[in-house]
Design a protein around this motif. Structure first.
Motif, PDB file in Angstrom:
ATOM      1  N   GLU A 395      31.980  59.935  58.408  1.00  0.00           N
ATOM      2  CA  GLU A 395      32.689  58.878  57.661  1.00  0.00           C
ATOM      3  C   GLU A 395      32.635  57.549  58.377  1.00  0.00           C
ATOM      4  OE1 GLU A 395      34.684  57.320  54.481  1.00  0.00           O
ATOM      5  OE2 GLU A 395      33.818  59.316  54.726  1.00  0.00           O
ATOM      6  N   GLN A 396      32.799  57.576  59.697  1.00  0.00           N
ATOM      7  CA  GLN A 396      32.725  56.337  60.469  1.00  0.00           C
ATOM      8  C   GLN A 396      31.322  55.735  60.408  1.00  0.00           C
ATOM      9  OE1 GLN A 396      34.074  57.138  64.407  1.00  0.00           O
ATOM     10  NE2 GLN A 396      36.224  57.539  63.795  1.00  0.00           N
ATOM     11  N   ARG A 398      29.199  55.938  57.983  1.00  0.00           N
ATOM     12  CA  ARG A 398      29.002  55.331  56.658  1.00  0.00           C
ATOM     13  C   ARG A 398      29.757  54.015  56.542  1.00  0.00           C
ATOM     14  NH1 ARG A 398      29.657  60.653  52.740  1.00  0.00           N
ATOM     15  NH2 ARG A 398      27.655  61.653  53.360  1.00  0.00           N
ATOM     16  N   ASN A 399      30.958  53.988  57.084  1.00  0.00           N
ATOM     17  CA  ASN A 399      31.718  52.728  57.027  1.00  0.00           C
ATOM     18  C   ASN A 399      31.028  51.630  57.815  1.00  0.00           C
ATOM     19  OD1 ASN A 399      33.673  53.962  55.438  1.00  0.00           O
ATOM     20  ND2 ASN A 399      34.936  54.577  57.219  1.00  0.00           N
ATOM     21  N   ARG A 400      30.536  51.999  58.980  1.00  0.00           N
ATOM     22  CA  ARG A 400      29.826  50.996  59.777  1.00  0.00           C
ATOM     23  C   ARG A 400      28.561  50.522  59.067  1.00  0.00           C
ATOM     24  NH1 ARG A 400      28.833  52.651  65.832  1.00  0.00           N
ATOM     25  NH2 ARG A 400      31.144  52.739  65.640  1.00  0.00           N
ATOM     26  N   GLN A 401      27.876  51.395  58.433  1.00  0.00           N
ATOM     27  CA  GLN A 401      26.672  50.993  57.716  1.00  0.00           C
ATOM     28  C   GLN A 401      27.018  50.070  56.539  1.00  0.00           C
ATOM     29  OE1 GLN A 401      24.432  54.269  56.210  1.00  0.00           O
ATOM     30  NE2 GLN A 401      22.660  53.011  55.626  1.00  0.00           N
ATOM     31  N   ALA A 402      28.117  50.351  55.884  1.00  0.00           N
ATOM     32  CA  ALA A 402      28.534  49.487  54.758  1.00  0.00           C
ATOM     33  C   ALA A 402      28.943  48.106  55.267  1.00  0.00           C
ATOM     34  CB  ALA A 402      29.691  50.138  54.005  1.00  0.00           C
ATOM     35  N   GLY A 403      29.595  48.040  56.440  1.00  0.00           N
ATOM     36  CA  GLY A 403      29.953  46.732  56.997  1.00  0.00           C
ATOM     37  C   GLY A 403      28.733  45.927  57.398  1.00  0.00           C
TER      38      GLY A 403
END
Length: 409
Positions: A395-396, A398-403
């Motif tokens: 999950e982390q 994916r969040n970093r990739q989205a940012g």
């Protein structure tokens, strides 16, 4: 008046003649015809006593041939009385002789009858009769066990001297042979026992005589001794032979004791070694058999795996010829799975062309997992924690990739 008084007839006044003439009156008195002359009785005349004895002997052996008529008739009467007396004496002697012939034989005895010195018969127990002075009866006990002891120094087969003491038990089984065939059966038995014992000891070694060979030696001596007794016709049956003692001479007894002790120590060491071998050898054989079984199982496994790999390769070859691309991709995926499954590090390929590579310390997590999870409950909780951690990391990422994508816009 005196018989030799002067002026008188001395013969007529003889005080010893009984008052009558010695030749007439005395003779008539001896022949039983009465007596005459003077009734004055005196001591008997010696000639008269001898004459009476002679008349009696003549009566016994045929009567008085030289006497007068009256004397002959008296002699005949005396001869008849003598014959009666002789008959009575003969009958009494016959009764006494017959009574002396009765005897009793006990239940344990047998009687050997000799008639005029020659064997006649053997009588059984009970009341028996044999004519005395004609038969001679020897009673023999046929049930009593007699014992003869013998001890002597003898030479063994291995040229050693041994002191042997035996006891021979025997029975007079045949009373006729025991009494008549041999002059002294006991002496014959003693000599035969020594001969048989020396023969048996001379054919045996010292060790067997002193240890376990005594019973065998006793049986051999008994057999040989019985053959000797049968050959000699002694009527003896050997009931048993006992070896009471068999030892070395007294002078060397201590040395023999040391030898026997050393042999016992040797035998004890052999027994201990044999016991150790019996405990070790089966275990070693079991281990060897297990190793053989494991090697055989490994061989079967390798051969079976090789055969399986061969069959799998031939099956893949067939599929590869039918669809090479699909099979190539399948082989690549299977190979990467096999390689990566043994690697403690995990490389994650992010989506949308990201270049970030995240490293997960799975080796430490696996070590931590393996050190404290011995039960089933702890293993389940560790797997759950690892799964949650993996979801959080994903999950982390994916969040970093989205940012990063927003910042690029």
């Amino acid at each position: 008046m005196a018989w030799n008084e002067p002026g008188g007839n001395g013969k007529n006044h003889d005080p010893w003649s009984g008052g009558g003439d010695k030749n007439t009156g005395g003779g008539n008195r001896n022949s039983g015809g009465g007596g005459g002359g003077n009734n004055n009785q005196g001591p008997p005349d010696l000639d008269e006593a001898l004459q009476k004895l002679q008349d009696r002997l003549n009566g016994l052996f045929g009567g008085n041939k030289g006497g007068s008529g009256s004397g002959a008739s008296g002699s005949t009467g005396g001869s008849g009385g003598s014959f009666k007396l002789l008959g009575i004496v003969a009958i009494l002697a016959l009764v006494v002789w017959a009574g002396m012939g009765f005897y009793t034989v006990d239940q344990q005895e047998r009687g050997v009858v000799l008639r005029l010195g020659k064997f006649h018969t053997v009588v059984n127990p009970g009341l028996q009769w044999n004519p005395p002075l004609v038969d001679d009866v020897n009673l023999v006990n046929v049930t009593r066990v007699r014992i003869h002891d013998h001890r002597a120094l003898m030479l063994t087969e291995d040229e050693n001297i041994v002191d042997v003491d035996i006891s021979v038990q025997y029975i007079a089984e045949n009373p006729e042979f025991f009494t008549l065939r041999v002059r002294s059966p006991e002496d014959s038995l003693a000599q035969a026992a020594e001969s048989a014992l020396r023969q048996v000891v001379g054919s045996s070694d010292l060790n067997s005589i002193l240890t376990e060979g005594r019973q065998i030696m006793a049986v051999s001596v008994q057999e040989r001794l019985q053959r000797h007794m049968d050959t000699y016709e002694t009527g003896i049956r050997i009931a048993g032979v006992n070896v009471r003692n068999a030892q070395a001479p007294t002078q060397v007894q201590d040395a023999f004791d040391d030898v026997i002790k050393a042999r016992e120590d040797e035998q004890r060491s052999i027994n201990e070694a044999q016991a150790y071998a019996n405990s070790v050898v089966p275990e070693a054989r079991g281990i060897a058999q297990r190793m053989l079984e494991e090697a055989s199982a490994y061989r079967e496994e390798v051969v079976a795996r090789s055969n399986g790999e061969t069959q799998r390769f031939l099956a893949l070859l067939t599929e590869y010829r039918a669809a090479p691309d699909v099979l190539r991709e399948r082989l690549y995926i299977d190979t990467m799975q096999a390689v990566m499954s043994n690697n403690p590090k995990v490389l994650m390929d992010l989506e949308n062309g990201g270049n970030n590579v995240m490293f997960l310390p799975l080796d430490k997590l696996m070590d931590q997992r393996g050190s404290g999870t011995t039960t089933r409950s702890s293993t389940g909780s560790a797997e759950m924690n690892l799964r949650q951690l993996n979801d959080q990391i994903t999950e982390q990422a994916r969040n970093r990739q989205a940012g990063n994508l927003r910042e690029g816009r």
